[in-house]
Design an enzyme around this catalytic site. Structure first.
Site, PDB file in Angstrom:
ATOM      1  N   ASP A 194       5.386 -28.306  22.525  1.00 45.62           N
ATOM      2  CA  ASP A 194       5.811 -28.975  21.434  1.00 45.62           C
ATOM      3  C   ASP A 194       7.373 -29.166  21.460  1.00 45.62           C
ATOM      4  OD1 ASP A 194       3.117 -29.666  21.002  1.00 45.62           O
ATOM      5  OD2 ASP A 194       2.898 -27.867  19.726  1.00 45.62           O
ATOM      6  N   LYS A 195       7.965 -27.762  21.630  1.00 45.09           N
ATOM      7  CA  LYS A 195       9.430 -27.788  21.461  1.00 45.09           C
ATOM      8  C   LYS A 195      10.224 -28.499  22.704  1.00 45.09           C
ATOM      9  CE  LYS A 195      10.271 -26.602  17.802  1.00 45.09           C
ATOM     10  NZ  LYS A 195      10.982 -27.387  16.943  1.00 45.09           N
ATOM     11  N   LYS A 208       5.986 -17.406  22.857  1.00 42.43           N
ATOM     12  CA  LYS A 208       5.889 -17.388  21.124  1.00 42.43           C
ATOM     13  C   LYS A 208       6.131 -15.946  20.820  1.00 42.43           C
ATOM     14  CE  LYS A 208       2.388 -20.124  19.661  1.00 42.43           C
ATOM     15  NZ  LYS A 208       0.934 -20.509  19.444  1.00 42.43           N
ATOM     16  N   GLU A 214       8.992 -40.614  19.377  1.00 38.92           N
ATOM     17  CA  GLU A 214       7.928 -39.398  19.380  1.00 38.92           C
ATOM     18  C   GLU A 214       7.824 -39.295  21.193  1.00 38.92           C
ATOM     19  OE1 GLU A 214       6.999 -38.222  16.831  1.00 38.92           O
ATOM     20  OE2 GLU A 214       7.250 -40.022  15.536  1.00 38.92           O
ATOM     21  N   ASP A 256      12.513 -37.749   5.439  1.00 36.06           N
ATOM     22  CA  ASP A 256      11.788 -36.352   6.101  1.00 36.06           C
ATOM     23  C   ASP A 256      12.849 -35.452   6.673  1.00 36.06           C
ATOM     24  OD1 ASP A 256       9.130 -37.034   5.465  1.00 36.06           O
ATOM     25  OD2 ASP A 256       8.711 -37.953   7.576  1.00 36.06           O
ATOM     26  N   ASP A 276      -0.504 -26.796  28.476  1.00 38.35           N
ATOM     27  CA  ASP A 276      -0.901 -27.393  27.178  1.00 38.35           C
ATOM     28  C   ASP A 276       0.068 -28.657  26.876  1.00 38.35           C
ATOM     29  OD1 ASP A 276      -2.090 -27.912  24.875  1.00 38.35           O
ATOM     30  OD2 ASP A 276      -1.304 -26.174  23.784  1.00 38.35           O
ATOM     31  N   ALA A 277      -0.604 -29.808  26.420  1.00 40.46           N
ATOM     32  CA  ALA A 277       0.200 -30.819  26.104  1.00 40.46           C
ATOM     33  C   ALA A 277       1.105 -30.510  25.010  1.00 40.46           C
ATOM     34  CB  ALA A 277      -0.652 -32.060  25.803  1.00 40.46           C
ATOM     35  N   LYS A 311      14.052 -38.391  14.391  1.00 44.00           N
ATOM     36  CA  LYS A 311      14.200 -39.027  13.367  1.00 44.00           C
ATOM     37  C   LYS A 311      15.666 -39.344  13.023  1.00 44.00           C
ATOM     38  CE  LYS A 311       9.562 -38.214  11.437  1.00 44.00           C
ATOM     39  NZ  LYS A 311       9.025 -37.962  10.034  1.00 44.00           N
ATOM     40  N   LYS A 327      16.110 -41.291   7.758  1.00 40.03           N
ATOM     41  CA  LYS A 327      14.784 -40.751   7.374  1.00 40.03           C
ATOM     42  C   LYS A 327      14.749 -39.709   6.529  1.00 40.03           C
ATOM     43  CE  LYS A 327      13.435 -43.560  10.624  1.00 40.03           C
ATOM     44  NZ  LYS A 327      14.587 -44.686  11.471  1.00 40.03           N
ATOM     45  N   HIS A 355       8.326 -23.949  24.850  1.00 37.66           N
ATOM     46  CA  HIS A 355       7.134 -24.361  24.346  1.00 37.66           C
ATOM     47  C   HIS A 355       6.592 -25.834  24.495  1.00 37.66           C
ATOM     48  CE1 HIS A 355       3.728 -25.163  21.634  1.00 37.66           C
ATOM     49  NE2 HIS A 355       3.338 -23.800  21.637  1.00 37.66           N
ATOM     50  N   ARG A 357       4.864 -31.101  15.724  1.00 41.14           N
ATOM     51  CA  ARG A 357       3.924 -30.317  15.657  1.00 41.14           C
ATOM     52  C   ARG A 357       4.279 -28.832  15.227  1.00 41.14           C
ATOM     53  NH1 ARG A 357      -1.089 -31.131  19.864  1.00 41.14           N
ATOM     54  NH2 ARG A 357       0.180 -30.386  21.363  1.00 41.14           N
ATOM     55  N   LYS A 358       5.397 -28.340  14.985  1.00 36.61           N
ATOM     56  CA  LYS A 358       5.953 -27.006  14.625  1.00 36.61           C
ATOM     57  C   LYS A 358       6.740 -26.957  13.493  1.00 36.61           C
ATOM     58  CE  LYS A 358       3.748 -24.645  17.864  1.00 36.61           C
ATOM     59  NZ  LYS A 358       2.687 -25.694  17.897  1.00 36.61           N
ATOM     60  N   PHE A 405      -0.089 -14.831  32.135  1.00 34.50           N
ATOM     61  CA  PHE A 405       0.401 -15.984  31.600  1.00 34.50           C
ATOM     62  C   PHE A 405       1.454 -16.607  32.694  1.00 34.50           C
ATOM     63  CE2 PHE A 405       2.726 -17.672  27.413  1.00 34.50           C
ATOM     64  CZ  PHE A 405       2.497 -19.068  27.793  1.00 34.50           C
ATOM     65  N   GLU A 407       9.890 -46.691  17.408  1.00 36.84           N
ATOM     66  CA  GLU A 407      10.687 -47.822  17.144  1.00 36.84           C
ATOM     67  C   GLU A 407      12.315 -47.376  16.839  1.00 36.84           C
ATOM     68  OE1 GLU A 407       8.972 -49.184  13.260  1.00 36.84           O
ATOM     69  OE2 GLU A 407      10.335 -48.067  12.004  1.00 36.84           O
TER      70      GLU A 407
END
Length: 399
Positions: free
Chosen positions: A18-19, A177, A44, A286, A253-254, A280, A284, A16, A259-260, A245, A57
């Site tokens: 995003d992955k 998916k 990122e 998060d 798709d970008a 990260k 961090k 995917h 995002r997941k 597909f 950074e």
């Protein structure tokens, strides 16, 4: 607490878009931690048609100095890590090819003001890298203490990826998916009421016979993964419901890092603080505080103190100790939640440094986390140390 209901979770494959971005970002984290265990990384990634862009950074010995000068040879290693990640996933398509995509590296030095607030110095302990809230969750409904809906969603796509890589299903392409809806009775999952898979496929399946072959294959995966008797009615099984597909991945798709986050965590069964993990370094919160919250919640359930447990931690930038600790056992607990809240910081120091030292997080272990979930997967030696249940005896003794 409701006892009878339907609940749904989704997963996405390693291919995917995003992955792909998540895995590239964590490949950079691993590369930099292998050179400097104290490296600071916030990387990122953007992926689109034959393009990969890095931004963020960084700071670390043997990587980049404060003026932004790269160490000799490191930029070539970064590009090699990026292209190697895409090659491993399996992208060699005209619209996204591991050898041919254009690559941009826009990483720059970490802000001196952030470094001042976060770094350990004198009598000052290492502070949190940002403010935020983090959640951990565990449930006894699966052996890995994960929500069953997400557990099966991941397993379906992992099985398809294994078949693609092995050649058992050569018609599959990397992007896919899944979605699983389960019926719960008395709080226990008993069967699936709907199953969905959308998967990228080769051109040979772009006809009626090919789509029938794909449907039969996916139904076979469902039957292999789900317990016997759990398959829903035929009309509730959806395979590529929009039709063909062929074009997928970053060409279709970008993709962006982070995002997941619901796929990465608990499939919607638990709250989420909003912070992503991939890209990260473990200073961090998060990432590291979400890992320790999962570790603590899992140990609470493993100790028999609850059947379900949610833990929230909160932090402020530059401050070492958490601002709050919250425990919710959703009416399934055998002891007062306040007693658990009081016991947890006695067992683990919940500062950024304390978390990293307890779990051994300053290691290049992160790219493997970036597909099929960060939680509920089998540990491999020191891999995924937040999945261990080694606090059970101490937790029982303390409470």
């Amino acid at each position: 607490m409701r006892s009878d209901y339907l609940f749904t979770s989704e997963s996405v494959s390693e291919g995917h878009p995003d992955k792909v971005a998540d895995q590239i970002s964590d490949a950079i984290v691993d590369l930099f931690l292998s050179k400097d265990p104290e490296a600071r990384v916030a990387c990122e990634t953007l992926t689109t048609t034959n393009l990969v862009v890095l931004a963020g950074e960084i700071r670390g010995k043997g990587i980049m100095d404060k003026e932004g000068n790269w160490a000799p040879g490191i930029q070539a290693e970064i590009e090699e890590a990026v292209r190697g990640t895409v090659k491993r996933i399996g992208y060699a398509q005209s619209g996204f090819h591991w050898q041919e995509f254009r690559f941009e590296n826009n990483l720059h030095p970490q802000s001196a003001h952030i470094a001042m607030g976060v770094d350990e110095s004198g009598n000052k302990d290492e502070g949190a890298g940002d403010q935020g809230i983090m959640f951990g969750y565990a449930t006894d409904e699966t052996p890995g203490m994960m929500p069953a809906t997400l557990y099966y969603s991941h397993k379906i796509l992992e099985t398809m990826a294994e078949d693609r890589h092995s050649g058992a299903a050569p018609f599959l392409e990397p992007d896919a998916k899944s979605q699983v809806t389960l019926k719960y009775e008395n709080g226990v999952p008993v069967k699936a009421t709907a199953l969905v898979v959308s998967t990228q496929h080769s051109a040979e399946l772009s006809n009626e016979a090919g789509q029938a072959k794909l449907r039969d294959y996916v139904k076979g995966v469902f039957a292999k993964i789900l317990p016997e008797g759990w398959l829903p009615a035929e009309e509730q099984i959806y395979v590529n419901p929009t039709g063909l597909f062929e074009i997928g991945g970053p060409d279709g798709d970008a993709g962006l890092t982070g995002r997941k986050i619901i796929v990465d965590t608990y499939g919607g069964a638990s709250p989420h603080g909003g912070g992503a993990f991939s890209g990260k370094d473990p200073t961090k919160v998060d990432r590291s505080a979400a890992y320790i919250a999962r570790y603590l919640a899992k140990n609470v359930v493993a100790a028999g103190l609850a059947k379900r447990c949610t833990i929230q931690l909160s932090y402020a930038i530059g401050i070492a100790e958490p601002l709050s600790i919250y425990v919710d056992t959703h009416g399934t607990g055998t002891v007062d939640e306040a007693k658990i809240e009081a016991a947890l910081p006695k067992l683990v120091r919940l500062t950024p440094k304390g978390i990293r030292e307890h779990l051994g997080l300053n290691k290049p272990i992160y790219q493997k986390t970036a597909a099929y979930g960060h939680f509920g997967r089998d540990a491999e030696g020191d891999f995924f140390p937040w999945e261990k249940t080694d606090l059970v005896d101490k937790l029982k003794a303390t409470i």
